[in-house]
Design an enzyme around this catalytic site. Structure first.
Site, mmCIF file in Angstrom:
data_model
loop_
_atom_site.group_PDB
_atom_site.id
_atom_site.type_symbol
_atom_site.label_atom_id
_atom_site.label_comp_id
_atom_site.label_asym_id
_atom_site.label_seq_id
_atom_site.Cartn_x
_atom_site.Cartn_y
_atom_site.Cartn_z
ATOM 1 N N SER A 132 0.974 -1.208 -0.081
ATOM 2 C CA SER A 132 -0.018 0.159 -0.002
ATOM 3 C C SER A 132 0.833 1.141 -0.161
ATOM 4 O O SER A 132 2.071 1.251 0.258
ATOM 5 C CB SER A 132 -1.007 0.016 1.262
ATOM 6 O OG SER A 132 -1.368 1.266 1.437
ATOM 7 N N TYR B 49 -2.190 0.294 10.733
ATOM 8 C CA TYR B 49 -2.200 -0.174 9.339
ATOM 9 C C TYR B 49 -0.831 0.216 8.662
ATOM 10 O O TYR B 49 -0.117 -0.651 8.052
ATOM 11 C CB TYR B 49 -3.542 0.334 8.551
ATOM 12 C CG TYR B 49 -3.327 -0.200 7.118
ATOM 13 C CD1 TYR B 49 -3.580 -1.587 6.609
ATOM 14 C CD2 TYR B 49 -3.276 0.547 6.159
ATOM 15 C CE1 TYR B 49 -3.506 -1.864 5.543
ATOM 16 C CE2 TYR B 49 -3.250 0.282 4.673
ATOM 17 C CZ TYR B 49 -3.469 -1.147 4.324
ATOM 18 O OH TYR B 49 -3.675 -1.456 3.211
#
Length: 252
Positions: A136, A149
């Site tokens: 990501s 995250y």
């Protein structure tokens, strides 16, 4: 599990029941791979596998025994797409939910470790293996309230990049694909099914869709063996970074 490949190259895609994983399975199947679709949700992953003529494997990537069984049932692996993972919660560090952190680290980091370690011998044996890890932009940036995250994705990215160094000289290429905002189940899962809150993430912008990332993965898988696309960051036009304040709408 035995995989009827008929001499075709085999691609294993984790998190293949929906979103980027399902789109990637379809893309690789169209390129001629026999795709092993691995995911926890049996009905969904079976439907994807049936659609593309692949093999469904019901696997929780954080379960070492299940991952070992997956590896034992495969005669060959040419491509591994580490896509399983996700986010839970969006809180500042001072209010961190430890259970959410633990889930994110286990699914994104340890899941990638277990699957990669288990399939690595077969990838090397193939003579032209490829590991694609879907991280990501959170693997290269930070944003407020996202530390659980972003820290997990940073760790996943470091795992992948370290392996690339450790495998130098082996017949395995490694590519990290780092997507920005992609409209999938991601936000719905992060917010525990809160559809209204999930929808707000994409207000005023045109996000990427799963097929956009799958096309990039397919391009990587189609490169000749001497070409290694190291890190690919993919963002929608309407996103500068992962920080909420940096998102903007160019359409007027």
């Amino acid at each position: 599990m035995t995989t009827p490949t008929s001499g075709r190259r085999v691609a294993v895609v984790t998190g293949a029941s929906a979103g980027i994983g399902a789109a990637t399975a379809r893309t690789l199947a169209a390129q001629g791979f026999h795709v092993v679709c691995a995911a926890r949700r049996e009905e969904l992953v079976q439907a994807v596998a049936d659609e593309i003529g692949g093999t469904a494997a019901v696997v929780d990537v954080t379960d070492a025994d299940a991952v070992a069984a997956l590896a034992a049932g495969l005669d060959r692996v040419d491509v591994l797409v580490n896509n399983a993972g996700g986010a839970r919660g969006l809180e500042p560090v001072a209010e961190a939910d430890v259970d959410n952190w633990r889930w994110m680290w286990e699914s994104n980091v340890l899941g990638t470790l277990l699957v990669t370690r288990a399939l690595l011998p077969k990838l090397i044996e193939s003579g032209d293996g490829l590991i694609i890890t879907v991280t990501s932009i959170a693997a290269v940036e930070i944003y407020d309230n996202g530390s659980g995250y972003t820290s997990a994705k940073h760790a996943q990215g470091v795992l992948h990049r370290t392996l690339r160094s450790e495998l130098l000289g082996k017949p395995v290429r490694l590519t990290e694909v780092a997507p920005g905002m992609v409209q999938t189940e991601f936000s719905l899962n992060r917010f525990e099914g809160d559809e209204e809150r999930a929808a707000k993430v994409y207000e005023g912008v045109t996000p990427l869709v799963a097929e956009d990332i799958a096309e990039v993965i397919g391009f990587v898988a189609d490169r000749p063996s001497h070409v290694d696309l190291d890190l690919i960051v993919v963002r929608p036009r309407d996103q500068v970074s992962g920080a909420a304040g940096s998102r903007f709408n160019r359409k007027g």
